[in-house]
Design a protein around this motif. Structure first.
Motif, PDB file in Angstrom:
ATOM      1  N   LYS A 186      -7.134  14.291  -9.591  1.00 20.69           N
ATOM      2  CA  LYS A 186      -7.432  13.225  -8.636  1.00 20.69           C
ATOM      3  C   LYS A 186      -8.415  13.675  -7.555  1.00 20.69           C
ATOM      4  CE  LYS A 186      -2.889  11.093  -9.268  1.00 20.69           C
ATOM      5  NZ  LYS A 186      -1.620  10.663  -8.611  1.00 20.69           N
ATOM      6  N   TYR A 187      -8.465  14.989  -7.285  1.00 19.99           N
ATOM      7  CA  TYR A 187      -9.381  15.496  -6.269  1.00 19.99           C
ATOM      8  C   TYR A 187     -10.769  15.815  -6.828  1.00 19.99           C
ATOM      9  CZ  TYR A 187      -5.074  16.212  -3.596  1.00 19.99           C
ATOM     10  OH  TYR A 187      -3.872  16.038  -2.942  1.00 19.99           O
ATOM     11  N   CYS A 188     -10.940  15.727  -8.142  1.00 18.23           N
ATOM     12  CA  CYS A 188     -12.163  16.205  -8.789  1.00 18.23           C
ATOM     13  C   CYS A 188     -13.193  15.090  -8.959  1.00 18.23           C
ATOM     14  CB  CYS A 188     -11.840  16.820 -10.156  1.00 18.23           C
ATOM     15  SG  CYS A 188     -10.775  18.278 -10.073  1.00 18.23           S
ATOM     16  N   PHE A 193      -5.789  21.144 -13.172  1.00 17.21           N
ATOM     17  CA  PHE A 193      -6.940  21.868 -13.692  1.00 17.21           C
ATOM     18  C   PHE A 193      -7.131  23.202 -12.997  1.00 17.21           C
ATOM     19  CE2 PHE A 193      -9.096  17.519 -14.604  1.00 17.21           C
ATOM     20  CZ  PHE A 193      -8.185  17.295 -15.631  1.00 17.21           C
ATOM     21  N   ASN A 194      -7.905  24.070 -13.658  1.00 19.15           N
ATOM     22  CA  ASN A 194      -8.390  25.313 -13.060  1.00 19.15           C
ATOM     23  C   ASN A 194      -9.881  25.168 -12.790  1.00 19.15           C
ATOM     24  OD1 ASN A 194      -5.832  26.251 -13.524  1.00 19.15           O
ATOM     25  ND2 ASN A 194      -6.385  27.524 -15.280  1.00 19.15           N
ATOM     26  N   THR A 207     -12.765  22.838  -0.281  1.00 18.86           N
ATOM     27  CA  THR A 207     -13.730  22.271  -1.218  1.00 18.86           C
ATOM     28  C   THR A 207     -14.075  23.313  -2.271  1.00 18.86           C
ATOM     29  OG1 THR A 207     -14.667  20.855   0.514  1.00 18.86           O
ATOM     30  CG2 THR A 207     -16.012  21.217  -1.454  1.00 18.86           C
ATOM     31  N   TYR A 208     -14.021  22.914  -3.518  1.00 21.35           N
ATOM     32  CA  TYR A 208     -14.272  23.818  -4.633  1.00 21.35           C
ATOM     33  C   TYR A 208     -15.355  23.203  -5.527  1.00 21.35           C
ATOM     34  CZ  TYR A 208      -9.624  25.391  -3.135  1.00 21.35           C
ATOM     35  OH  TYR A 208      -8.554  25.815  -2.400  1.00 21.35           O
ATOM     36  N   ILE A 253     -19.036  20.734 -14.620  1.00 25.33           N
ATOM     37  CA  ILE A 253     -19.197  21.202 -13.245  1.00 25.33           C
ATOM     38  C   ILE A 253     -18.656  20.111 -12.323  1.00 25.33           C
ATOM     39  CG2 ILE A 253     -20.818  21.969 -11.479  1.00 25.33           C
ATOM     40  CD1 ILE A 253     -22.677  22.865 -13.682  1.00 25.33           C
ATOM     41  N   VAL A 254     -17.665  20.450 -11.521  1.00 19.90           N
ATOM     42  CA  VAL A 254     -16.996  19.453 -10.690  1.00 19.90           C
ATOM     43  C   VAL A 254     -16.993  19.902  -9.242  1.00 19.90           C
ATOM     44  CG1 VAL A 254     -15.514  18.728 -12.607  1.00 19.90           C
ATOM     45  CG2 VAL A 254     -14.705  20.467 -10.996  1.00 19.90           C
ATOM     46  N   LYS A 255     -16.763  18.936  -8.371  1.00 18.81           N
ATOM     47  CA  LYS A 255     -16.542  19.187  -6.955  1.00 18.81           C
ATOM     48  C   LYS A 255     -15.178  18.623  -6.596  1.00 18.81           C
ATOM     49  CE  LYS A 255     -18.347  18.197  -2.322  1.00 18.81           C
ATOM     50  NZ  LYS A 255     -19.428  17.519  -1.549  1.00 18.81           N
TER      51      LYS A 255
END
Length: 436
Positions: A419-421, A404-405, A391-392, A378-380
């Motif tokens: 890099k955003y995760c 990534f998906n 923001t996901y 589980i990532v942000k």
């Protein structure tokens, strides 16, 4: 809503708190998020504290196991956490049958050089350990063990109550139980009645009527030598029960040969789900005993008796709260929403997928961990530039390229850079959702 689990600075479990209190501690910087599911905070400036007794309760089922944590407060017994744990026994059985079919087909296939089959058979050397259970059943035992351990690390649990049998077969086979007890619904009658309702689909065995009062009926009348054993009992509506009276079933259904054949076949069948629960009850009991806590065991008839007396709706986690002697009077807040936990496993050890003939159709697996992330985490992800700014928060599916998906409640977004995760919770073999 659920209570929030609390750990002190040394990760010692404290009493769960109200979500508003947890939000206040987080906003003031006195606590940090320790785990997202079940939601847990860890205090930064506190060690130790007063705690009340908490009892962990399980209602094991064939497909779903109910979990409840009941606190023993001065105001009485109150549930502080509830969850429905969905098992994957059917999926495991399906995978094992598919693997067995592929292996059997390969062994029986005619090839040019069968020399690799000339080794002596190895299956004669295999021995099953004492108390062995099929993997599809052991997965249920492991799920209960896993969550008992997790909750013990998050809550000050002092005892465990578990429903080991859905139906007490000794009470059902007791020939001294009279028909009056069945109709009046005492505890002994609850064991028999619940079993028969499940076995006959909660409808009249003779006319198929549903959502009407159903009575326990003797297939072979007692006046003609019939007994009170469950093999001679069925469920019927009042009209059919009175109409049949003391007639034999062959006479009563002489104009309905199909129904007669179906009822005779059904009397010889046992509940599959009941067989699953009864097969795993000793394994679950022995596993929970190893925790070093006081463990008590109860029947499903007692659970239903407690729940119906308190007029609670039917649900697995509510049944768990009503297990045992302490379940006779337990308060369940109307605002409490259970956590749905679904076992999905930790991935497959199969190196590559096979076709319908059992031959490889894909290449071998690549690395499991990419850039510190693993599929299922589980990532942000906070994307600051490009076409996917936003923001996901959700489950991630990794790729070797680092793109990534992320699957969220609004769908799947593809091509988000690692890099955003930021990982919120590592994959642990379960999916989570809040029941609404």
């Amino acid at each position: 809503m659920q209570k929030v689990f609390v750990l002190d600075a040394k990760k010692t479990p404290l009493m769960p708190c109200h979500p508003a209190r947890a939000r206040e501690l987080l906003n003031k910087g006195r606590a940090a998020v320790y785990k997202r599911y079940p939601f847990t905070i860890i205090l930064k400036d506190r060690v130790g504290g007063d705690v009340q007794a908490v009892e962990l309760k399980f209602d094991p089922g064939s497909k779903t196991t109910g979990i409840a944590l009941v606190g023993q407060f001065e105001r009485g017994l109150e549930i502080v956490f509830g969850a429905n744990l969905n098992h994957r026994g059917a999926k495991i059985k399906q995978d094992l049958e598919s693997r067995r079919a592929n292996r059997r087909a390969r062994r029986n296939r005619q090839t040019r050089d069968p020399s690799y089959r000339r080794d002596p058979a190895r299956f004669n050397n295999r021995r099953r350990t004492e108390g062995w259970l099929p993997p599809s059943l052991m997965s249920r035992v492991f799920n209960v063990e896993t969550w008992a351990k997790r909750l013990q690390r998050l809550v000050p649990i002092i005892s465990i109550a578990v429903e080991t049998v859905r139906f007490d077969t000794q009470k059902m086979q007791n020939s001294e139980v009279s028909g009056v007890e069945y109709q009046q619904g005492v505890l002994a009658g609850y064991e028999v009645r619940e079993y028969l309702l499940e076995k006959w689909g909660r409808q009249c065995a003779y006319c198929g009527a549903e959502n009407v009062p159903l009575e326990i009926e003797h297939i072979k009348p007692k006046s003609k030598g019939g007994t009170n054993r469950v093999s001679n009992l069925t469920i019927a509506c009042m009209r059919c029960n009175q109409k049949k009276s003391d007639r034999s079933i062959e006479d009563f259904l002489k104009r309905k040969p199909t129904a007669l054949k179906k009822i005779k076949a059904q009397t010889k069948k046992s509940l599959k789900d009941t067989a699953v629960v009864n097969a795993t009850r000793y394994a679950i009991g022995n596993t929970l005993k190893s925790f070093g806590l006081h463990v008590t065991f109860w029947s499903g008839g007692r659970t239903k008796f407690n729940r119906t007396q308190q007029k609670y709706p039917k649900d697995h986690w509510i049944d768990a709260a009503c297990v045992g002697e302490t379940g006779a009077k337990v308060y369940i807040p109307n605002t409490l929403k259970p956590l749905t936990i679904t076992a999905v496993g930790h991935g497959s050890r199969q190196m590559c997928r096979v076709d319908q003939y059992g031959f490889p159709r894909t290449t071998a697996k690549k690395q499991k961990v990419v850039k510190g992330f693993q599929t299922g985490d589980i990532v942000k992800a906070v994307v600051t530039k490009g076409k996917k700014i936003g923001t996901y928060i959700g489950r991630v599916a990794v790729r070797a390229s680092g793109s990534f998906n992320i699957s969220t409640t609004n769908g799947t977004t593809q091509g988000i850079s690692w890099k955003y995760c930021q990982r919120i919770q590592a994959v642990d073999g379960y999916n989570y959702s809040v029941h609404t």
